[in-house]
Motif scaffolding. Structure first.
Motif, mmCIF file in Angstrom:
data_model
loop_
_atom_site.group_PDB
_atom_site.id
_atom_site.type_symbol
_atom_site.label_atom_id
_atom_site.label_comp_id
_atom_site.label_asym_id
_atom_site.label_seq_id
_atom_site.Cartn_x
_atom_site.Cartn_y
_atom_site.Cartn_z
ATOM 1 N N MET A 1 0.896 -1.114 -0.341
ATOM 2 C CA MET A 1 -0.235 0.114 -0.166
ATOM 3 C C MET A 1 1.018 1.473 0.212
ATOM 4 N N THR A 2 0.294 1.959 -0.845
ATOM 5 C CA THR A 2 1.206 3.286 -0.843
ATOM 6 C C THR A 2 0.156 4.416 -0.203
ATOM 7 N N PHE A 3 0.822 5.794 -0.445
ATOM 8 C CA PHE A 3 0.083 7.277 0.095
ATOM 9 C C PHE A 3 -0.164 7.877 -1.757
ATOM 10 N N GLY B 1 -2.859 12.011 0.685
ATOM 11 C CA GLY B 1 -2.721 11.701 1.918
ATOM 12 C C GLY B 1 -3.084 10.214 2.161
ATOM 13 N N LYS B 2 -4.255 10.190 1.118
ATOM 14 C CA LYS B 2 -5.301 8.420 1.438
ATOM 15 C C LYS B 2 -4.693 7.446 1.175
ATOM 16 N N MET B 3 -4.422 6.589 1.065
ATOM 17 C CA MET B 3 -4.457 4.913 1.178
ATOM 18 C C MET B 3 -4.657 4.518 0.280
ATOM 19 N N GLU B 4 -3.857 4.231 -0.634
ATOM 20 C CA GLU B 4 -3.326 3.720 -1.959
ATOM 21 C C GLU B 4 -3.275 2.185 -2.390
ATOM 22 N N ARG B 5 -4.319 1.675 -3.417
ATOM 23 C CA ARG B 5 -3.843 -0.427 -3.080
ATOM 24 C C ARG B 5 -3.154 0.148 -4.450
ATOM 25 N N ARG B 6 -1.778 -0.990 -4.760
ATOM 26 C CA ARG B 6 -1.552 -0.598 -6.053
ATOM 27 C C ARG B 6 -1.420 -2.003 -6.514
ATOM 28 N N PRO B 7 -1.251 -2.553 -7.218
ATOM 29 C CA PRO B 7 -1.360 -4.197 -7.744
ATOM 30 C C PRO B 7 -0.166 -4.117 -6.729
ATOM 31 N N ASP B 8 -0.152 -6.080 -6.694
ATOM 32 C CA ASP B 8 1.389 -6.984 -5.592
ATOM 33 C C ASP B 8 2.188 -7.599 -6.871
ATOM 34 N N PHE C 1 -2.517 -8.779 -0.670
ATOM 35 C CA PHE C 1 -2.048 -9.752 -0.002
ATOM 36 C C PHE C 1 -1.080 -9.250 1.484
ATOM 37 N N PRO C 2 -0.584 -9.746 2.716
ATOM 38 C CA PRO C 2 -0.568 -8.615 3.995
ATOM 39 C C PRO C 2 1.381 -8.485 3.417
ATOM 40 N N GLU C 3 1.911 -7.069 3.654
ATOM 41 C CA GLU C 3 2.907 -6.959 3.780
ATOM 42 C C GLU C 3 4.288 -8.404 4.261
ATOM 43 N N ARG C 4 5.223 -8.337 3.313
ATOM 44 C CA ARG C 4 6.034 -9.465 3.368
ATOM 45 C C ARG C 4 6.742 -9.116 4.625
ATOM 46 N N GLU C 5 7.453 -10.493 4.958
ATOM 47 C CA GLU C 5 9.043 -10.066 5.937
ATOM 48 C C GLU C 5 10.126 -9.844 5.167
ATOM 49 N N GLU C 6 11.230 -9.959 5.602
ATOM 50 C CA GLU C 6 12.445 -9.603 4.682
ATOM 51 C C GLU C 6 12.425 -10.994 4.939
#
Length: 167
Positions: free
Chosen positions: A1-3, A7-14, A76-81
């Protein structure tokens, strides 16, 4: 997700999810194609040797579509390093096993794979895990090759044992 600019969160394709969806779709197409082009077994039953591969290919296609939808939504949730050294140990051990199993035999090649897997999980020094892996792999070879009469690749260890047993 990005802003966004507001300032609103927007979804980007993963992109990673979309790549995974494409690979799943490709595998589904390959399974469908190879099953369709396999020689037909003689018989009159509706359910035959081509049934399960078609089911698997259909499931893979469904997973590809589902993954693509979720990837486009960005759900999708944020992935771990990623921790690369364990993956390198696992892939390296598998590569060594694949390249050497026909020349050094099942026990030694699988023992090396065992040791690489143990190293990837942070267990024991290689000087200890390689012999342990070879012993475990040799026991597996004995069960399958001698006990069940199945063919596994033989190397010097297996040939020596087979010659001791038979002669």
């Amino acid at each position: 997700m990005t802003f966004g600019r507001d300032g609103k969160m927007e979804r980007r394709p993963d992109r990673a999810a979309l790549l995974i969806a494409a690979v799943l779709a490709l595998v589904a197409v390959i399974v469908f194609w190879s099953t369709a082009n396999a020689p037909q077994a003689a018989g009159y039953t509706v359910v035959g040797p081509k049934t399960v591969p078609y089911i698997v290919a259909t499931c893979l296609a469904g997973l590809a579509i589902w993954t693509a939808i979720e990837g486009i939504r960005g759900d999708f949730p944020e992935r771990e390093e990623q921790n690369h050294p364990p993956m390198i140990w696992l892939l390296g051990g598998l590569l060594i096993q694949l390249l050497t199993i026909k020349t050094i035999g099942f026990s030694l090649a699988a023992g090396i794979m065992f040791a690489a897997t143990a190293k990837a999980f942070g267990k024991g020094p290689l000087a200890m895990t390689i012999p342990i892996g070879i012993i475990f792999s040799f026991v597996v070879w004995l069960i399958f090759a001698v006990g069940l009469q199945l063919t596994l690749p033989e190397g010097p260890v297996e040939i020596a044992v087979r010659s001791l047993v038979s002669g």
